[in-house]
Scaffold this active site. Structure first.
Site, short mmCIF file in Angstrom:
data_model
loop_
_atom_site.label_atom_id
_atom_site.label_comp_id
_atom_site.label_asym_id
_atom_site.label_seq_id
_atom_site.Cartn_x
_atom_site.Cartn_y
_atom_site.Cartn_z
N LYS A 192 2.23 -3.30 7.23
CA LYS A 192 2.47 -3.44 5.78
C LYS A 192 3.90 -3.02 5.46
O LYS A 192 4.58 -3.65 4.65
CB LYS A 192 1.46 -2.60 4.97
CG LYS A 192 0.03 -3.11 5.01
CD LYS A 192 -0.15 -4.51 4.45
CE LYS A 192 0.04 -4.59 2.96
NZ LYS A 192 -0.30 -5.94 2.42
N THR A 246 0.82 -1.21 0.00
CA THR A 246 0.00 0.00 0.00
C THR A 246 0.86 1.26 0.00
O THR A 246 1.98 1.25 0.51
CB THR A 246 -0.91 0.00 1.26
OG1 THR A 246 -1.52 1.27 1.40
CG2 THR A 246 -0.11 -0.28 2.53
N ASP A 247 0.28 2.35 -0.51
CA ASP A 247 0.99 3.64 -0.46
C ASP A 247 1.10 4.17 0.98
O ASP A 247 1.89 5.08 1.26
CB ASP A 247 0.30 4.68 -1.36
CG ASP A 247 -1.16 4.95 -1.00
OD1 ASP A 247 -1.70 4.31 -0.07
OD2 ASP A 247 -1.77 5.80 -1.67
N GLU A 248 0.30 3.59 1.89
CA GLU A 248 0.31 4.10 3.28
C GLU A 248 1.64 3.87 3.97
O GLU A 248 1.89 4.47 5.02
CB GLU A 248 -0.80 3.44 4.09
CG GLU A 248 -2.16 3.83 3.61
CD GLU A 248 -3.24 3.48 4.61
OE1 GLU A 248 -2.93 3.24 5.78
OE2 GLU A 248 -4.41 3.46 4.20
N TYR A 297 -1.90 -0.64 11.09
CA TYR A 297 -2.04 -1.29 9.78
C TYR A 297 -0.86 -0.97 8.88
O TYR A 297 -0.17 -1.87 8.38
CB TYR A 297 -3.35 -0.87 9.10
CG TYR A 297 -3.36 -1.15 7.60
CD1 TYR A 297 -3.36 -2.46 7.12
CD2 TYR A 297 -3.35 -0.11 6.67
CE1 TYR A 297 -3.33 -2.73 5.75
CE2 TYR A 297 -3.34 -0.36 5.31
CZ TYR A 297 -3.33 -1.67 4.86
OH TYR A 297 -3.31 -1.94 3.50
P1 NAD Z 1 -9.68 -7.34 2.22
O1 NAD Z 1 -9.70 -7.15 3.68
O2 NAD Z 1 -10.90 -7.08 1.43
O3 NAD Z 1 -9.21 -8.82 1.87
C1 NAD Z 1 -8.22 -9.50 2.61
C2 NAD Z 1 -8.40 -10.99 2.37
O4 NAD Z 1 -7.35 -11.67 3.08
C3 NAD Z 1 -9.73 -11.54 2.89
O5 NAD Z 1 -10.30 -12.40 1.96
C4 NAD Z 1 -9.33 -12.29 4.15
O6 NAD Z 1 -10.19 -13.38 4.44
C5 NAD Z 1 -7.93 -12.75 3.79
N1 NAD Z 1 -7.12 -13.01 4.99
C6 NAD Z 1 -6.98 -12.21 6.07
N2 NAD Z 1 -6.15 -12.79 6.97
C7 NAD Z 1 -5.75 -13.96 6.42
C8 NAD Z 1 -4.90 -15.00 6.84
N3 NAD Z 1 -4.26 -14.95 8.03
N4 NAD Z 1 -4.70 -16.07 6.04
C9 NAD Z 1 -5.34 -16.12 4.84
N5 NAD Z 1 -6.17 -15.18 4.38
C10 NAD Z 1 -6.36 -14.11 5.16
O7 NAD Z 1 -8.46 -6.44 1.71
P2 NAD Z 1 -8.24 -5.75 0.29
O8 NAD Z 1 -8.72 -4.37 0.36
O9 NAD Z 1 -8.70 -6.66 -0.78
O10 NAD Z 1 -6.64 -5.69 0.30
C11 NAD Z 1 -5.88 -6.74 -0.30
C12 NAD Z 1 -4.41 -6.37 -0.24
O11 NAD Z 1 -4.19 -5.17 -0.95
C13 NAD Z 1 -3.90 -6.11 1.18
O12 NAD Z 1 -2.59 -6.63 1.28
C14 NAD Z 1 -3.87 -4.59 1.29
O13 NAD Z 1 -2.88 -4.18 2.19
C15 NAD Z 1 -3.53 -4.21 -0.13
N6 NAD Z 1 -4.01 -2.87 -0.56
C16 NAD Z 1 -5.32 -2.52 -0.41
C17 NAD Z 1 -5.76 -1.28 -0.89
C18 NAD Z 1 -7.20 -0.86 -0.76
O14 NAD Z 1 -7.51 0.28 -1.10
N7 NAD Z 1 -8.11 -1.69 -0.31
C19 NAD Z 1 -4.85 -0.42 -1.51
C20 NAD Z 1 -3.50 -0.81 -1.62
C21 NAD Z 1 -3.10 -2.05 -1.16
O1 DAU Z 2 -4.13 3.96 0.49
C1 DAU Z 2 -4.34 2.58 0.42
C2 DAU Z 2 -5.18 2.12 1.60
O2 DAU Z 2 -6.50 2.59 1.37
C3 DAU Z 2 -5.16 0.62 1.80
O3 DAU Z 2 -3.87 0.21 2.13
C4 DAU Z 2 -6.14 0.19 2.89
O4 DAU Z 2 -6.21 -1.22 2.95
C5 DAU Z 2 -7.52 0.74 2.56
O5 DAU Z 2 -8.41 0.43 3.60
C6 DAU Z 2 -7.44 2.24 2.35
O6 DAU Z 2 -7.11 2.92 3.60
P1 DAU Z 2 -7.87 4.26 4.06
O7 DAU Z 2 -7.76 4.34 5.51
O8 DAU Z 2 -7.45 5.41 3.22
O9 DAU Z 2 -9.36 3.84 3.56
P2 DAU Z 2 -10.81 3.98 4.26
O10 DAU Z 2 -11.78 3.48 3.25
O11 DAU Z 2 -10.85 3.42 5.61
O12 DAU Z 2 -10.95 5.56 4.38
C7 DAU Z 2 -10.80 6.42 3.27
C8 DAU Z 2 -10.92 7.85 3.77
O13 DAU Z 2 -12.26 8.09 4.21
C9 DAU Z 2 -10.04 8.16 4.96
O14 DAU Z 2 -9.63 9.52 4.87
C10 DAU Z 2 -10.98 8.00 6.17
C11 DAU Z 2 -12.31 8.45 5.60
N1 DAU Z 2 -13.53 7.83 6.15
C12 DAU Z 2 -13.59 6.48 6.27
C13 DAU Z 2 -14.74 5.88 6.70
C14 DAU Z 2 -14.83 4.36 6.85
C15 DAU Z 2 -14.64 8.63 6.43
O15 DAU Z 2 -14.57 9.87 6.30
N2 DAU Z 2 -15.79 8.04 6.85
C16 DAU Z 2 -15.90 6.69 7.01
O16 DAU Z 2 -16.96 6.21 7.37
#
Ligand code: NAD
Ligand code: DAU
Length: 333
Positions: free
Chosen positions: A153, A122-124, A149
């Site tokens: 990562k 992630t970019d975080e 989190y």
């Molecule tokens: P998600 O929470 O939707 O999915 C995570 C999956 O991993 C789920 O299916 C869960 O059951 C599985 N999992 C969790 N713990 C596990 C374990 N111990 N063993 C096996 N499986 C397990 O998450 P996502 O949003 O799909 O993110 C997927 C990946 O992408 C993560 O590594 C996250 O850090 C990265 N990522 C997410 C975002 C975003 O915006 N959502 C952006 C950049 C990177």
């Molecule tokens: O940048 C990549 C990341 O983006 C991933 O690594 C994470 O897995 C993914 O969850 C996401 O992280 P954020 O914390 O940015 O996403 P989230 O959807 O939780 O929140 C997005 C923005 O919205 C953040 O500024 C918090 C805000 N927010 C979130 C929720 C759930 C609200 O204002 N209201 C809300 O109810």
């Protein structure tokens, strides 16, 4: 030659998108390793050809199982993680376990059987940018994670880099910005707001709503991961983004408008502790070296399609909704 790829976390939001994308765009077969935690959903893999997709319900921290699966694969794509910042603030422990120990286990198995691995991050890991300049994250930005989190990562990325250098593991890393699209858990910002409105609640914005996220459609993330697996150089990191910077108020306003609601149909709620101000990705390296481009360049259109998906798939998200909102109300959010 068709490959066999192990996709960890393939029942989650982005992992399942990748599985659908890879089935449509390659000849490969996939083994999904997923523990089906609260954010994993078997129904996200519905309709896929059983002869090309096998779901193994198990944990990336299970060394024996991971070795058994890695040994029979040509490559691993590691999506599995605890992924939600708010959960990590409430209880960091599963983040340490899955994100750090799970990645360690996969790296050790890939080292043992000399299997190529792509680590999805992630970019975080880079921390936050300020609101009042134009700078973006690049592959050279120093790590500076803010939350439990993002620190786990970052830890997992550092393990990958060390395993490349010390043991010659054939690994690449991608750091992507905020994803949106269908099949995203209702705890996350965009699906939470859409389903709140569909479920008779109001939208909820943290703090003053000025925090900026750089939105990319999950399918573009999938195409980038596949491109890096196929053409990326071992040991390299690639940033993935789609020039999608918007602050949270802008996103809420588009959602309210697309759903035919009043522009003030939301509440400001308690801010997230340590809330990162802004993320922004410079993806020049991926564009210039691997010739990758995002396909979803119209955020409004992508969001409209996402809203339609949630309208049409209530049975997918409704079972998680009540519990998620109970958690948020216990946090004043
Ligand atoms: P998600 O929470 O939707 O999915 C995570 C999956 O991993 C789920 O299916 C869960 O059951 C599985 N999992 C969790 N713990 C596990 C374990 N111990 N063993 C096996 N499986 C397990 O998450 P996502 O949003 O799909 O993110 C997927 C990946 O992408 C993560 O590594 C996250 O850090 C990265 N990522 C997410 C975002 C975003 O915006 N959502 C952006 C950049 C990177
Ligand atoms: O940048 C990549 C990341 O983006 C991933 O690594 C994470 O897995 C993914 O969850 C996401 O992280 P954020 O914390 O940015 O996403 P989230 O959807 O939780 O929140 C997005 C923005 O919205 C953040 O500024 C918090 C805000 N927010 C979130 C929720 C759930 C609200 O204002 N209201 C809300 O109810």
């Amino acid at each position: 030659m068709p490959r066999k790829i192990l996709v960890t976390g393939g029942a989650g939001f982005i992992g399942s998108n990748f599985v659908h994308f890879a089935i449509s765009n390659t000849q490969d077969s996939l083994i999904v390793l997923d523990s089906l935690s609260y954010s994993g959903n078997e129904n996200s893999l519905k309709g896929l050809p059983p002869e090309r997709v096998e779901l193994v319900v198990g944990n990336v921290c299970d060394k024996g199982l991971v070795e058994l699966l890695v040994e029979k694969c040509d490559a691993v794509i590691h999506f599995a993680a605890e992924s939600h910042n708010d959960n990590s603030l409430a209880d960091p422990s599963p983040f340490i376990y899955t994100n750090v120990l799970g990645t360690y286990n996969l790296l050790e198995a890939c080292r043992k059987f000399d299997v190529r691995i792509h680590h999805v991050s992630t970019d975080e890991v880079y921390g936050e940018l300020s609101l009042d300049d134009q700078s973006k994250f690049t592959e050279e930005t120093p790590y500076n994670p803010s939350s439990p989190y993002s620190s786990t990562k970052a830890s997992s990325d550092l393990l990958v880099k060390a395993w490349v250098r010390s043991f010659g593991v054939r690994a690449t890393i991608s750091n992507c910005s905020n994803n949106y699209g269908p099949y995203q858990h209702v705890e996350k910002f965009i699906p939470r707001q859409i389903t709140n409105l569909l479920d008779g609640r109001r939208a909820k914005v943290y703090g003053n709503g000025r925090n900026v996220r750089d939105w990319i459609h999950a399918e573009d993330h999938s195409s980038a991961v596949l491109r890096i697996l196929d053409y990326g150089s071992v040991g390299e990191t690639y940033l993935v983004g789609a020039d999608g910077e918007k602050n949270n108020l802008e996103v809420i306003q588009i959602i309210l408008e697309l759903m035919g609601r009043e522009i003030d149909g939301f509440d400001f709620v308690t801010d997230r502790v340590g809330h990162d101000l802004r993320y922004a990705i410079d993806y020049s390296k991926l564009r210039n070296e691997l010739d990758w481009r995002p396909r979803y360049v119209d955020f409004r259109q992508g969001l409209a399609e996402t809203i339609d998906w949630y309208k049409d798939n209530e049975e997918w998200w409704m079972p998680s909704k009540k519990h998620t909102e109970l958690f948020y109300s216990s946090q004043g959010k």
